[in-house]
Motif scaffolding. Sequence first.
Motif, PDB file in Angstrom:
ATOM      1  N   ILE A 128      25.318  -6.871  -1.269  1.00 44.16           N
ATOM      2  CA  ILE A 128      25.206  -8.081  -0.443  1.00 44.16           C
ATOM      3  C   ILE A 128      23.779  -8.627  -0.514  1.00 44.16           C
ATOM      4  O   ILE A 128      23.571  -9.833  -0.663  1.00 44.16           O
ATOM      5  N   TRP A 180      30.445 -11.843   5.499  1.00 45.61           N
ATOM      6  CA  TRP A 180      31.220 -10.746   4.906  1.00 45.61           C
ATOM      7  C   TRP A 180      32.083 -10.108   5.978  1.00 45.61           C
ATOM      8  O   TRP A 180      31.634  -9.866   7.085  1.00 45.61           O
ATOM      9  N   ASN A 219      34.196 -12.610   1.389  1.00 48.56           N
ATOM     10  CA  ASN A 219      33.317 -13.650   1.922  1.00 48.56           C
ATOM     11  C   ASN A 219      33.864 -14.986   1.446  1.00 48.56           C
ATOM     12  O   ASN A 219      33.971 -15.225   0.246  1.00 48.56           O
TER      13      ASN A 219
END
Length: 195
Positions: free
Chosen positions: A60, A69, A111
Amino acid sequence: MSRIRPKHMMIAATVVAAITMLSSCMQEVPIVSSEPGNQTTNMTLDEQREWVGEQFDAAIAASGVAEGWYDIYDKNVLWARDRPEDRTRTLNSLFPRDCGSGGRLDESLKNMSAEDPLAAAAAVHSFWESEGWAVSDIRSYESDPYFRADGEDGAQLAFQASKEGMSLEVATACSVNNTVTNWRLHSELENESEE
């Protein structure tokens, strides 16, 4: 009749020789394959869960998309540093899947809010390569990249992106630790100690 017999004997001798050669070749094949993916570790279930969290955080951060997320099974469970209860919920909901002689964890995040998912995918691809993972394409369309990263220990990571969003998958190496192979008992004992 005596002319046919030598032919039959020659054919029989050829068949016996072929069977002998094949059986000697078959004995040379190893019982345990050395193919990638047959490796095992001795990570505990808690260590596997922690490792999954670390891989999520690293990918990430590399993607440049810090927000948005969530657990692939529940959009309300967010993966964010300021949501420790959600992070714990995601990691503690993980139970090992069979991987031969042991168990492995396999979890995904999604996401759908990134401004540029394709740029995020390129950044993650480069990051995993720089970390020494063997990165390869599952699907190589520029508008819909999907690639995986394989570790020497059998662990796997995957990233998929399109204009609509992204998904990130993390799978641990196969562990033969008792807390993984007997995870039901381990979970029951953990619950009893919490009470």
